[in-house]
Write an enzyme that holds these catalytic residues in place. Structure first.
Site, short mmCIF file in Angstrom:
data_model
loop_
_atom_site.label_atom_id
_atom_site.label_comp_id
_atom_site.label_asym_id
_atom_site.label_seq_id
_atom_site.Cartn_x
_atom_site.Cartn_y
_atom_site.Cartn_z
N HIS A 14 0.65 -1.44 0.46
CA HIS A 14 0.27 0.53 -0.24
C HIS A 14 0.96 1.15 0.22
O HIS A 14 0.49 2.06 -1.05
CB HIS A 14 -0.81 -0.12 1.50
CG HIS A 14 -1.74 -1.16 0.95
ND1 HIS A 14 -1.77 -2.59 1.59
CD2 HIS A 14 -2.55 -0.57 0.59
CE1 HIS A 14 -2.79 -3.16 1.28
NE2 HIS A 14 -4.14 -2.08 1.11
N ASP B 228 -4.73 -5.86 -7.93
CA ASP B 228 -4.52 -5.29 -6.72
C ASP B 228 -5.60 -3.96 -6.96
O ASP B 228 -4.72 -3.20 -8.44
CB ASP B 228 -3.65 -5.43 -6.22
CG ASP B 228 -4.03 -5.21 -4.31
OD1 ASP B 228 -5.56 -5.06 -4.29
OD2 ASP B 228 -3.28 -5.63 -3.83
#
Length: 349
Positions: free
Chosen positions: A187, A256
């Site tokens: 992230h 993702d």
């Protein structure tokens, strides 16, 4: 909804801003490139509001896939107003070490509760199970993983998937070929796994082969494995070819989130989406960034053809074909009541 109101589902999954839809949300959902909507905790106030939101999304775009990250433990978007608090998957792995058959039953029960509650509120898919191995190194994976042993991960994940299926929900294994070995969080960073292909296939990627037809969806990791390819797995034709050809996977491959730091190596959001789709992804996610979602919808050019039709058909196959019980009906379902007792046992431990 009238059947002729449905459009072919596009390759973009995006989110919505709040607990109701505004005009910009509706515009994005109705865009021809949109095929899915992902929900987050900010989109949830209570069950009544969630049902109204999912109904509004489905009315705006009949047939669109509504998804959420709802694994259990710290990754559970809806936690109040009757939703069962689901355990972290590591607890199932710990139970396996004491009681194999008890863990298998618990995984099935928890999968059923997870899916039945979401479907009662109009959510079609949860991005679960996590198939990463628990090396004790990754903070972002951590207790989201079932176990260190890929054989245990495979059996528990397959049992969880059985529970999902009993409630009419598909599944999505993540993060192929494995995110558990690296410490960095994709992230906010670009994780690099220096192991060679043979080791990764023998360990982290093994559940994807063993689970076979039991997997309906797969999400690759935003991790670079430089001894295999310079690109993160979700942008790597080599990795996704291994998934399709060597493992025989026929379901949906989701990128993702393209707004994550781990995706930045592919360039901007449009470049990233093009790279993911060219590598073999069927659907790309763009989350937490409405401006980037608009940039993606405006800039992504998809040629109509056999490949886009095949991807759309795979995505449509994840939408539950049969209606779900509503929340009140669910409370009277003996299977649900029995399974919920199992989940609540973990919550009270």
């Amino acid at each position: 909804m009238a059947e002729n109101a449905k459009q072919q589902l596009g390759p973009v999954m995006l989110d919505v801003v709040g607990t109701t839809l505004d005009e910009n949300d509706l515009r994005r959902i109705r865009h021809p490139l949109t095929g899915g909507v992902i929900l987050f905790a900010r989109n949830y106030q209570d069950r009544k509001q969630l049902v109204a939101l999912t109904q509004a999304i489905h009315e705006a775009r009949p047939g669109v896939l509504i998804a959420v990250d709802h694994e259990g433990g710290r990754v559970q978007r809806f936690r109040s107003d009757g939703f069962t608090r689901l355990p972290a998957m590591r607890l199932l792995g710990e139970l396996w070490d004491r009681d194999v058959l008890g863990a298998i039953k618990a995984a099935t029960d928890i999968g059923f509760v997870l899916a039945a509650e979401l479907r009662a509120c109009g959510v079609d898919l949860s991005f679960t199970p996590v198939l990463d191995l628990d090396y004790g190194e990754s903070g972002v994976i951590g207790d989201r993983a079932f176990h260190r042993d890929p054989r245990v991960v495979s059996v528990l994940a397959k049992s969880l998937n059985h529970g999902l299926a009993l409630a009419g929900m598909a599944n999505c294994g993540k993060h192929f070929p494995g995110h558990g070995f690296v410490k960095a969080d994709s992230h906010v960073d670009i994780p690099v796994d220096e192991r060679d292909l043979k080791e990764i296939l023998a360990e982290d990627a093994a559940p994807y082969g063993w689970m076979g037809l039991g997997l309906a969806g797969v999400m690759p990791a935003h991790v670079i494995y430089p001894k295999v390819d310079k690109n993160p797995a979700g942008f790597s034709k080599k990795w996704l070819t291994i998934l399709r050809r060597d493992f025989g996977f026929q379901g949906v491959i989701f990128s993702d989130d393209l707004s994550m730091e781990g995706a930045s190596v592919a360039g901007g959001v449009v470049d990233g989406a093009n790279a993911a789709l060219a590598a073999g992804c069927d659907m790309v996610l763009i989350c937490n960034s409405p401006d980037k979602a608009d940039e993606l919808l405006d800039g992504l050019k998809i040629k109509a053809g056999a490949a886009s039709k095949a991807s759309s058909a795979r995505i449509e196959a994840l939408v539950p074909p049969a209606p779900a019980l509503n929340w009140e009906q669910l409370q009277d379902d003996p299977r649900y009541r029995a399974a919920r007792k199992t989940a609540e046992t973990f919550a009270s431990a």
